[in-house]
Design a protein around this motif. Structure first.
Motif, PDB file in Angstrom:
ATOM      1  N   ALA A  54      -3.538  -4.338   1.820  1.00 40.07           N
ATOM      2  CA  ALA A  54      -2.299  -3.755   2.339  1.00 40.07           C
ATOM      3  C   ALA A  54      -1.181  -3.836   1.300  1.00 40.07           C
ATOM      4  O   ALA A  54      -0.412  -2.880   1.117  1.00 40.07           O
ATOM      5  CB  ALA A  54      -1.889  -4.476   3.621  1.00 40.07           C
ATOM      6  N   ALA A  55      -1.085  -4.970   0.624  1.00 36.78           N
ATOM      7  CA  ALA A  55      -0.009  -5.149  -0.359  1.00 36.78           C
ATOM      8  C   ALA A  55      -0.164  -4.178  -1.525  1.00 36.78           C
ATOM      9  O   ALA A  55       0.818  -3.543  -1.949  1.00 36.78           O
ATOM     10  CB  ALA A  55       0.006  -6.593  -0.858  1.00 36.78           C
ATOM     11  N   VAL A  56      -1.382  -4.044  -2.074  1.00 34.63           N
ATOM     12  CA  VAL A  56      -1.544  -3.160  -3.232  1.00 34.63           C
ATOM     13  C   VAL A  56      -1.339  -1.698  -2.838  1.00 34.63           C
ATOM     14  O   VAL A  56      -0.814  -0.897  -3.633  1.00 34.63           O
ATOM     15  CB  VAL A  56      -2.916  -3.357  -3.922  1.00 34.63           C
ATOM     16  N   LEU A  57      -1.708  -1.345  -1.628  1.00 35.07           N
ATOM     17  CA  LEU A  57      -1.499   0.034  -1.174  1.00 35.07           C
ATOM     18  C   LEU A  57      -0.020   0.339  -0.987  1.00 35.07           C
ATOM     19  O   LEU A  57       0.473   1.400  -1.388  1.00 35.07           O
ATOM     20  CB  LEU A  57      -2.264   0.279   0.124  1.00 35.07           C
ATOM     21  N   ALA A  58       0.704  -0.593  -0.378  1.00 36.77           N
ATOM     22  CA  ALA A  58       2.141  -0.388  -0.190  1.00 36.77           C
ATOM     23  C   ALA A  58       2.862  -0.318  -1.529  1.00 36.77           C
ATOM     24  O   ALA A  58       3.765   0.506  -1.723  1.00 36.77           O
ATOM     25  CB  ALA A  58       2.721  -1.517   0.667  1.00 36.77           C
ATOM     26  N   ARG A  59       2.455  -1.164  -2.466  1.00 33.50           N
ATOM     27  CA  ARG A  59       3.094  -1.134  -3.780  1.00 33.50           C
ATOM     28  C   ARG A  59       2.764   0.156  -4.521  1.00 33.50           C
ATOM     29  O   ARG A  59       3.634   0.746  -5.184  1.00 33.50           O
ATOM     30  CB  ARG A  59       2.652  -2.340  -4.603  1.00 33.50           C
ATOM     31  N   ALA A  60       1.512   0.600  -4.397  1.00 30.11           N
ATOM     32  CA  ALA A  60       1.126   1.847  -5.055  1.00 30.11           C
ATOM     33  C   ALA A  60       1.939   3.016  -4.511  1.00 30.11           C
ATOM     34  O   ALA A  60       2.360   3.909  -5.264  1.00 30.11           O
ATOM     35  CB  ALA A  60      -0.365   2.100  -4.866  1.00 30.11           C
ATOM     36  N   ALA A  61       2.186   3.018  -3.199  1.00 30.46           N
ATOM     37  CA  ALA A  61       2.984   4.087  -2.596  1.00 30.46           C
ATOM     38  C   ALA A  61       4.419   4.055  -3.106  1.00 30.46           C
ATOM     39  O   ALA A  61       5.002   5.092  -3.447  1.00 30.46           O
ATOM     40  CB  ALA A  61       2.958   3.967  -1.072  1.00 30.46           C
ATOM     41  N   THR A  62       5.014   2.858  -3.165  1.00 27.39           N
ATOM     42  CA  THR A  62       6.388   2.722  -3.639  1.00 27.39           C
ATOM     43  C   THR A  62       6.514   3.143  -5.094  1.00 27.39           C
ATOM     44  O   THR A  62       7.462   3.834  -5.485  1.00 27.39           O
ATOM     45  CB  THR A  62       6.868   1.268  -3.456  1.00 27.39           C
ATOM     46  N   LEU A  63       5.551   2.741  -5.918  1.00 22.93           N
ATOM     47  CA  LEU A  63       5.583   3.119  -7.330  1.00 22.93           C
ATOM     48  C   LEU A  63       5.381   4.618  -7.509  1.00 22.93           C
ATOM     49  O   LEU A  63       6.007   5.241  -8.370  1.00 22.93           O
ATOM     50  CB  LEU A  63       4.513   2.339  -8.092  1.00 22.93           C
ATOM     51  N   ALA A  64       4.508   5.212  -6.689  1.00 22.02           N
ATOM     52  CA  ALA A  64       4.278   6.652  -6.790  1.00 22.02           C
ATOM     53  C   ALA A  64       5.540   7.436  -6.444  1.00 22.02           C
ATOM     54  O   ALA A  64       5.862   8.441  -7.082  1.00 22.02           O
ATOM     55  CB  ALA A  64       3.133   7.059  -5.868  1.00 22.02           C
ATOM     56  N   GLU A  65       6.267   6.951  -5.444  1.00 20.24           N
ATOM     57  CA  GLU A  65       7.518   7.612  -5.069  1.00 20.24           C
ATOM     58  C   GLU A  65       8.515   7.581  -6.223  1.00 20.24           C
ATOM     59  O   GLU A  65       9.332   8.491  -6.389  1.00 20.24           O
ATOM     60  CB  GLU A  65       8.111   6.959  -3.830  1.00 20.24           C
ATOM     61  N   ALA A  66       8.436   6.517  -7.040  1.00 13.49           N
ATOM     62  CA  ALA A  66       9.327   6.387  -8.197  1.00 13.49           C
ATOM     63  C   ALA A  66       8.791   7.118  -9.425  1.00 13.49           C
ATOM     64  O   ALA A  66       9.386   7.036 -10.503  1.00 13.49           O
ATOM     65  CB  ALA A  66       9.548   4.913  -8.516  1.00 13.49           C
ATOM     66  N   GLY A  67       7.663   7.805  -9.281  1.00 13.28           N
ATOM     67  CA  GLY A  67       7.121   8.581 -10.388  1.00 13.28           C
ATOM     68  C   GLY A  67       5.996   7.930 -11.160  1.00 13.28           C
ATOM     69  O   GLY A  67       5.529   8.472 -12.153  1.00 13.28           O
ATOM     70  N   HIS A  68       5.549   6.734 -10.706  1.00 12.38           N
ATOM     71  CA  HIS A  68       4.478   6.018 -11.409  1.00 12.38           C
ATOM     72  C   HIS A  68       3.191   6.159 -10.601  1.00 12.38           C
ATOM     73  O   HIS A  68       2.954   5.413  -9.649  1.00 12.38           O
ATOM     74  CB  HIS A  68       4.848   4.548 -11.580  1.00 12.38           C
ATOM     75  N   THR A  69       2.353   7.092 -10.988  1.00 12.62           N
ATOM     76  CA  THR A  69       1.147   7.365 -10.212  1.00 12.62           C
ATOM     77  C   THR A  69      -0.075   6.581 -10.682  1.00 12.62           C
ATOM     78  O   THR A  69      -1.077   6.505  -9.966  1.00 12.62           O
ATOM     79  CB  THR A  69       0.810   8.863 -10.273  1.00 12.62           C
ATOM     80  N   TRP A  70       0.005   5.966 -11.874  1.00 11.41           N
ATOM     81  CA  TRP A  70      -1.170   5.281 -12.413  1.00 11.41           C
ATOM     82  C   TRP A  70      -1.682   4.132 -11.533  1.00 11.41           C
ATOM     83  O   TRP A  70      -2.896   3.868 -11.506  1.00 11.41           O
ATOM     84  CB  TRP A  70      -0.893   4.767 -13.835  1.00 11.41           C
ATOM     85  N   PRO A  71      -0.825   3.411 -10.755  1.00 12.08           N
ATOM     86  CA  PRO A  71      -1.372   2.335  -9.925  1.00 12.08           C
ATOM     87  C   PRO A  71      -2.261   2.822  -8.776  1.00 12.08           C
ATOM     88  O   PRO A  71      -2.943   2.007  -8.157  1.00 12.08           O
ATOM     89  CB  PRO A  71      -0.119   1.637  -9.385  1.00 12.08           C
ATOM     90  N   GLN A  72      -2.241   4.132  -8.502  1.00 13.49           N
ATOM     91  CA  GLN A  72      -3.107   4.636  -7.437  1.00 13.49           C
ATOM     92  C   GLN A  72      -4.574   4.308  -7.729  1.00 13.49           C
ATOM     93  O   GLN A  72      -5.324   3.903  -6.835  1.00 13.49           O
ATOM     94  CB  GLN A  72      -2.931   6.149  -7.306  1.00 13.49           C
TER      95      GLN A  72
END
Length: 594
Positions: A510-528
């Motif tokens: 849950a934590a890594v998914l939520a962080r990946a979503a937040t980072l993607a919103e900021a333009g960082h898609t690589w953590p997906q």
């Protein structure tokens, strides 16, 4: 008497993990995922730069590992620079760092020497400066404040020769006739910083007016009757000062005893609170450092080593290994960001339960990373750094890192034992009366999670995690039919251990998914991709854990009890143990009988 669940729960501060126990994922607590604010990060960057220069100047990690010795004058330099009180206000000689920046400092130090990182972590995690916020005004607080300002090295002496898991402390504090002091007698082992300590925090059993309780005493290390009688050497963590104490009627004023309300755990209430946050510094920070190093070493090796004209990083299996290592490292960084950015139990979100979970999650993930890295490097990974240097190979100290990482799985509680202790926290949701979430039969609800910023695969992982939280609740309700009382379930240790391991996997997913979503919103898609790899691996682990739990409940598994009873009979296992030497203490016992 307060329970562990009572100690961690806060009625006015929601907890993601406590909600998970009921079968519900509160995605809105994780998303948007928190991050360190710019001003605090800048303060941490300044500290990191200064401490990195200090470590480069003073510490040769290979020399420390080879000799198990720190440079002369190093501990005094730590004291002089205030590195043992990173969170203490600058006016008292500290650095005034936030928990997040203390964590960053320990991580950076551990990337060069885990032994030195532990010295710093102990004082900042479970030393006198860590206890200061918990002490009421009075003589004890004044004593601790004075020693903190002097830059004293401190340690906590709790583990006894009989083992750390015992509830009873055989070390006793007996009141003097006038009642103004106590005489402490007993032994402690595996005490980090013991050989260099100026102040010792001692746990002891006190009996007064017919009541027996565990208490903490704050004692100067030069007090008569207190001595370090052995220094421990370990497979890893070489150079880390660790030793055993003997207390022979050590006289301690009553004012140096911390009086606190009763608590049912194996440690006192205040020690539990300090240790909980402390595990982030003591275990999670070095684990993150080693995981980062292991991932980088494996990637570098794979890019420069070739097989039949192709570099290793062009092979499918190697790419899978490298991706899994990076994903586990991302998971450690994510969970420690969650616990360290908001460490206050009474804050907007209570992360106390996650602070307890982070020890096992981080140390096991780091172990997976380094184990994979060892497989990638092969013999060159198993070879020591100095040996590689002698033949002019890249002297990557993976062998040392593996030894250190194994110690992190033991320190602060052996992993399966900690899973058992943490698993007990789930039980009050179902005993004596079950209080699961109300929507267990409803479809998986991802409300609160910004799924529009997740890939399709990661959205599926989020749905899976939500469903597994429901499955946790359904499993616990079924378990109640098999174990009517909580104590009966606690006796089925494999069930409790497996349940907590499932909880840890769901939490981290849950934590890594939520962080990946937040980072993607900021333009960082690589953590997906990192989130996808981690969650795919976690789902396989969850499947195995549920299988173990179900087998333990149903009894459809081998008879381990009968097998162990058979092993104890003379000659039964001769074929297995042929040519195995008898342990020295048993050999002596046999000799005495003859």
């Amino acid at each position: 008497m307060a329970s562990a669940r009572d100690l961690l729960s806060r009625p006015n501060s929601p907890s993601f993990l406590e909600s998970l126990y009921t079968g519900k994922l509160q995605w809105d607590l994780l998303d948007p995922f928190p991050d360190q604010d710019a001003a605090d990060r800048a303060a941490g960057d300044h500290a990191l730069a200064e401490i990195t220069r200090f470590m480069t100047e003073w510490i040769d990690p290979e020399s420390v590992d080879e000799t198990s010795t720190l440079p002369a004058g190093f501990v005094e330099e730590l004291k002089k620079r205030g590195l043992l009180k990173l969170g203490t206000a600058e006016r008292s000689g500290g650095w005034g760092l936030t928990p997040r920046n203390i964590f960053r400092v320990v991580t950076e130090v551990a990337s060069r020497s885990v032994a030195v990182a532990l010295i710093i972590a102990i004082d900042n995690a479970i030393g006198i400066s860590a206890y200061l916020p918990h002490l009421p005004p009075g003589p004890l607080r004044d004593f601790v404040q004075d020693r903190v300002e002097r830059g004293a090295v401190s340690c906590t002496a709790d583990t006894e020769p009989e083992g750390a898991a015992n509830t009873v402390r055989r070390t006793v504090a007996v009141p003097t006739e006038d009642g103004d002091a106590f005489l402490i007698t007993g032994d402690k082992v595996f005490v980090g910083n013991a050989p260099i300590a100026d102040v010792v925090i001692i746990s002891a059993t006190v009996t007064e007016q017919g009541t027996t309780q565990r208490r903490l005493f704050f004692v100067d290390a030069d007090t008569p009757g207190l001595r370090v009688h052995a220094e421990h050497g370990f497979m890893g963590l070489r150079g880390f000062p660790n030793g055993a104490f003997t207390f022979d009627r050590v006289r301690v004023p009553r004012t140096r005893m911390l009086v606190e309300e009763g608590y049912e755990g194996r440690m006192t209430r205040t020690a539990n609170l300090a240790t909980m946050l402390g595990r982030n510094y003591l275990i999670a920070a070095p684990s993150l450092a080693l995981a980062r190093l292991g991932t980088a070493w494996a990637q570098d090796f794979a890019s420069r080593r070739s097989v039949d004209g192709r570099t290793l990083d062009q092979y499918d299996e190697i790419r899978r290994v490298l991706a899994a290592a990076a994903a586990d490292t991302f998971a450690i960084d994510t969970l420690t960001t969650w616990t360290m950015v908001q460490p206050d139990l009474d804050g907007p979100v209570n992360t106390a339960f996650e602070q307890l979970a982070v020890k096992n999650i981080s140390s096991l993930a780091a172990w997976r990373v380094l184990d994979r890295s060892m497989s990638v490097l092969g013999a060159e990974g198993f070879e020591s750094g100095p040996s590689k240097a002698r033949r002019c190979a890249v002297p990557v100290p993976l062998e040392r890192a593996v030894r250190d990482a194994r110690g992190l799985r033991i320190s602060g509680g052996v992993d399966f034992a900690l899973d058992y202790w943490a698993g007990r926290l789930v039980l009050p949701t179902y005993y004596p009366q079950p209080r699961p979430a109300a929507d267990l039969d409803e479809p998986e609800d991802l409300t609160g999670l910004s799924t529009q910023w997740l890939t399709g695969r990661n959205t599926d992982h989020a749905r899976y995690a939500t469903g597994q939280a429901k499955e946790l609740a359904r499993f616990m309700l079924r378990v109640r039919e098999r174990y009517a009382e909580a104590d009966e379930l606690l006796a089925a240790e494999r069930v409790v251990i497996s349940v907590n391991a499932v909880v840890n996997e769901i939490l981290t997913m849950a934590a890594v998914l939520a962080r990946a979503a937040t980072l993607a919103e900021a333009g960082h898609t690589w953590p997906q991709g990192l989130a996808d790899v981690f969650c795919a691996d976690a789902r396989r682990r969850v499947t195995d854990l549920w299988a173990a739990a179900e087998a333990a409940v149903s009894g459809d598994e081998p008879d381990h009890t009968a097998l162990c009873a058979g092993l104890a009979e003379d000659g039964r296992a001769a074929g297995i143990f042929q040519h195995t030497s008898v342990p020295a203490h048993l050999a002596r016992a046999e000799g005495n009988e003859q």
